[in-house]
Design an enzyme around this catalytic site. Structure first.
Site, PDB file in Angstrom:
ATOM      1  N   TYR A  56      43.606 -28.282  26.621  1.00 10.84           N
ATOM      2  CA  TYR A  56      44.766 -28.049  25.775  1.00 10.84           C
ATOM      3  C   TYR A  56      45.830 -27.240  26.526  1.00 10.84           C
ATOM      4  O   TYR A  56      45.719 -26.027  26.668  1.00 10.84           O
ATOM      5  CB  TYR A  56      44.371 -27.313  24.495  1.00 10.84           C
ATOM      6  CG  TYR A  56      43.306 -27.992  23.668  1.00 10.84           C
ATOM      7  CD1 TYR A  56      43.088 -29.373  23.737  1.00 10.84           C
ATOM      8  CD2 TYR A  56      42.504 -27.253  22.801  1.00 10.84           C
ATOM      9  CE1 TYR A  56      42.113 -29.988  22.980  1.00 10.84           C
ATOM     10  CE2 TYR A  56      41.530 -27.863  22.024  1.00 10.84           C
ATOM     11  CZ  TYR A  56      41.332 -29.231  22.129  1.00 10.84           C
ATOM     12  OH  TYR A  56      40.353 -29.840  21.366  1.00 10.84           O
ATOM     13  N   HIS A 141      32.979 -32.099  26.001  1.00 15.25           N
ATOM     14  CA  HIS A 141      34.265 -32.553  25.497  1.00 15.25           C
ATOM     15  C   HIS A 141      34.574 -33.981  25.957  1.00 15.25           C
ATOM     16  O   HIS A 141      34.791 -34.244  27.141  1.00 15.25           O
ATOM     17  CB  HIS A 141      35.371 -31.610  26.007  1.00 15.25           C
ATOM     18  CG  HIS A 141      36.667 -31.733  25.268  1.00 15.25           C
ATOM     19  ND1 HIS A 141      37.835 -31.150  25.695  1.00 15.25           N
ATOM     20  CD2 HIS A 141      36.988 -32.377  24.112  1.00 15.25           C
ATOM     21  CE1 HIS A 141      38.802 -31.408  24.843  1.00 15.25           C
ATOM     22  NE2 HIS A 141      38.310 -32.161  23.878  1.00 15.25           N
TER      23      HIS A 141
END
Length: 330
Positions: A56, A141
């Site tokens: 992110y 992830h």
């Protein structure tokens, strides 16, 4: 605040988590002050579970979230981040990172790495960016194209860190339900973070993953309950899974909104409460890029949703008959 334990771990979470992808400048910039204010607004709304990832904003989300959380009592919140992408500095800035969805300078490149060493390096780098002493929960992830390495190398590394007490809980976070179901069958995960696949508009997670998780005692955190915006505000320009919503889904979302309004319930509140109909669901995760959005999520999840609303949605075929609702779970 009622909390639930994640799997068989000692980590407990409340019903609402703050997703910090927007604090990494997801699509559009957020300044440092607003990022900190957003975290503090979530805290004021009762949120004690915060989720981020190196992906992110090329680490910006972790840095901002860590800076805000350092002002708060460490024993009172749960922090999760993710492994699988290592950030490697570039010799020079090469434009921006918008191709990957973040309005930040392209100072680093992401390198997929689900090796055991990659997991250790990722955790170490995340701790440095966060400026905190520990991470409570780490997710694999998006190992969509790296399933075997994630299963045979990254997962055992996380399992060892959990056994050593470095991590309190471990999980997998994805935008699909099929591969997480395999991990639930073949490993000893505590939690699955399922994004966008168990909502008022998309119940694909119910086909296998959610029943399997309930059977094996694995908790599920549901992200993407608004399907990237359509269920928050079904306007013509609203997005579904981060692209312009198809006309039929927009019409369905508007009908959901009308039925909710007839019962005196904002669509956002129904979208937040819906996943809790399934016993495997421990929490919902909502991204916010402003204090107002964080406060609104806290307000919406606390609103009572009458049993009659769920019955009405099924009667109108806006929810399948077999989908469990909070009414049926009570």
């Amino acid at each position: 605040m009622t909390t639930r334990r994640l799997g068989r771990s000692t980590v407990r979470v409340g019903p609402l988590a703050l997703g910090a992808a927007p604090l990494g400048n997801l699509f559009t910039p957020v300044d440092d002050t607003r990022a900190a204010q957003t975290v503090h607004a979530a805290w004021a709304a009762g949120v004690r579970h915060f989720d981020t990832a190196p992906h992110y904003g090329l680490g910006l989300s972790e840095r901002r979230l860590g800076a805000a959380l350092r002002e708060l009592p460490r024993a009172e919140y749960v922090l999760s981040t993710k492994v699988g992408r290592l950030l490697e500095p570039l010799p020079r800035v090469r434009g921006d990172d918008l191709a990957d969805g973040f309005a930040v300078p392209a100072t680093h490149r992401r390198r997929w790495d689900f090796s055991a060493d990659g997991v250790l390096r990722s955790i170490e780098a995340s701790l440095e960016r966060l400026g905190l002493d520990r991470i409570d929960l780490a997710y694999l992830h998006d190992p969509d194209d790296h399933a075997e390495q994630a299963l045979t190398a990254a997962y055992p590394a996380l399992e060892r860190l959990r056994a050593e007490g470095v991590l309190g809980a471990i999980g997998i976070g994805m935008n699909q339900a099929e591969l997480p179901a395999r991990f639930v069958r073949e490993t000893d995960l505590d939690v699955v973070l399922l994004a966008g696949r168990y909502s008022l508009l998309d119940q694909r997670g119910l086909a296998e993953l959610l029943p399997l998780a309930a059977e094996r005692g694995v908790s599920v955190v549901i992200g993407g309950v608004f399907n990237s915006g359509l269920l928050a505000d079904p306007r013509p320009e609203a997005t579904f899974d981060y692209t312009t919503a198809p006309a039929e889904l927009l019409a369905r979302a508007r009908e959901l909104q009308r039925v909710c309004a007839a019962h005196g319930v904002p669509l956002r509140a129904a979208a937040l409460r819906f996943p809790f109909g399934h016993p495997a669901v421990a929490a919902v995760l909502v991204g916010a890029r402003s204090p107002a959005e964080a406060a609104d999520a806290g307000d919406m999840i606390d609103l009572p949703v009458p049993d009659a609303l769920w019955a009405d949605l099924k009667e109108r075929k806006l929810l399948p008959d077999q989908v469990p609702t909070p009414k049926e779970a009570d």
